[in-house]
Design a protein around this motif. Structure first.
Motif, PDB file in Angstrom:
ATOM      1  N   GLU A  38       0.813  -1.212   0.000  1.00 62.35           N
ATOM      2  CA  GLU A  38       0.000   0.000   0.000  1.00 62.35           C
ATOM      3  C   GLU A  38       0.846   1.260   0.000  1.00 62.35           C
ATOM      4  N   GLU A  39       1.841   1.292   0.860  1.00 60.34           N
ATOM      5  CA  GLU A  39       2.678   2.486   0.971  1.00 60.34           C
ATOM      6  C   GLU A  39       3.358   2.811  -0.357  1.00 60.34           C
ATOM      7  N   PRO A  51      -2.783  11.472  -0.332  1.00 58.18           N
ATOM      8  CA  PRO A  51      -3.731  10.644   0.423  1.00 58.18           C
ATOM      9  C   PRO A  51      -4.289  11.305   1.689  1.00 58.18           C
ATOM     10  N   ASN A  52      -3.450  11.896   2.527  1.00 57.08           N
ATOM     11  CA  ASN A  52      -3.961  12.538   3.744  1.00 57.08           C
ATOM     12  C   ASN A  52      -4.883  13.701   3.419  1.00 57.08           C
ATOM     13  N   ILE A  55      -8.294  12.314   2.334  1.00 55.55           N
ATOM     14  CA  ILE A  55      -9.107  11.918   3.489  1.00 55.55           C
ATOM     15  C   ILE A  55      -9.703  13.157   4.151  1.00 55.55           C
ATOM     16  N   GLY A 117     -12.686   4.575  10.023  1.00 51.72           N
ATOM     17  CA  GLY A 117     -11.883   3.750   9.122  1.00 51.72           C
ATOM     18  C   GLY A 117     -11.584   4.367   7.765  1.00 51.72           C
ATOM     19  N   SER A 119      -9.618   5.486   4.591  1.00 54.90           N
ATOM     20  CA  SER A 119      -8.361   5.134   3.926  1.00 54.90           C
ATOM     21  C   SER A 119      -8.476   5.400   2.434  1.00 54.90           C
ATOM     22  N   ASP A 121      -7.712   4.198  -1.306  1.00 51.46           N
ATOM     23  CA  ASP A 121      -7.534   2.946  -2.031  1.00 51.46           C
ATOM     24  C   ASP A 121      -6.190   2.980  -2.756  1.00 51.46           C
ATOM     25  N   THR A 125      -6.303   5.600  -6.516  1.00 53.48           N
ATOM     26  CA  THR A 125      -5.848   6.598  -5.546  1.00 53.48           C
ATOM     27  C   THR A 125      -6.660   7.886  -5.505  1.00 53.48           C
ATOM     28  N   VAL A 128     -11.609   7.345  -1.617  1.00 51.21           N
ATOM     29  CA  VAL A 128     -11.528   7.198  -0.170  1.00 51.21           C
ATOM     30  C   VAL A 128     -12.611   6.216   0.255  1.00 51.21           C
ATOM     31  N   PHE A 130     -14.491   4.289   3.601  1.00 47.25           N
ATOM     32  CA  PHE A 130     -14.730   4.438   5.033  1.00 47.25           C
ATOM     33  C   PHE A 130     -16.008   3.687   5.386  1.00 47.25           C
TER      34      PHE A 130
END
Length: 178
Positions: A38-39, A51-52, A55, A117, A119, A121, A125, A128, A130
């Motif tokens: 994932e990373e 990503p952050n 979210i 939850g 995150s 994908d 990318t 999101v 949840f």
């Protein structure tokens, strides 16, 4: 080195017994055949919103000031927006706004969405994922039914919001998972 801590548990005969607890290990130390990195996938993403930040954007559009297009008259929705769900859709922006605007659930229920939850994908990318475990207290008439004061506890649901490069919602959907 000290012994692992003890835990109390019930055995099959329903009597209390002490058992040793294995030391906690990092989930990253376990190799799983078929798992994606994932990373690495998120770092390699060419989607312009990190990503952050994606979210954060998902949480913004869920808040009452925007409410997935219902409170901002659809400003957060892309022109090519689609709503998709297991038994509905896809439906476009205007039909989505018209349908949700006619329900007026907040007039009849005190709703707690209980989101968790979040995150991004790693394989898509701009998406999101949840969950929620929604509860809704029936406080006013709804479709002819008098208020009961009862709280409905809905099953867990998985949601997704896909964003375009401008941070507008391109797709929104949810699915009951239990």
């Amino acid at each position: 080195m000290s012994a692992p801590p003890l835990a109390m548990s019930f055995n099959v005969e329903n009597t209390l017994e002490e058992t040793q607890v294995a030391p906690k290990s990092s989930s990253n130390s376990i190799s799983l055949v078929g798992a994606v990195d994932e990373e690495a996938l998120l770092v390699a993403s060419t989607f312009p919103i990190a990503p952050n930040d994606l979210i954060t954007r998902a949480k913004e559009v869920l808040n009452p000031a925007i409410k997935l297009g219902m409170a901002d008259q659809g400003e957060c929705l892309a022109d090519d927006f689609e709503f998709v769900a297991a038994v509905v859709g896809p439906i476009g922006k205007e039909d989505y706004l018209g349908a949700l605007g006619s329900f007026k659930l907040e007039d009849s229920f005190e709703i707690e969405p209980n989101f968790f939850g979040f995150s991004v994908d790693p394989l898509q990318t701009n998406r999101v994922w949840f969950f929620n475990r929604q509860q809704a207290k029936h406080i006013a008439p709804f479709m002819g039914a008098k208020p009961t004061g009862k709280t409905l506890v809905l099953p867990p649901q998985a949601y997704h919001i896909d964003f375009n490069e401008d941070g507008k919602i391109k797709e929104f959907g949810f699915y009951t998972v239990d």
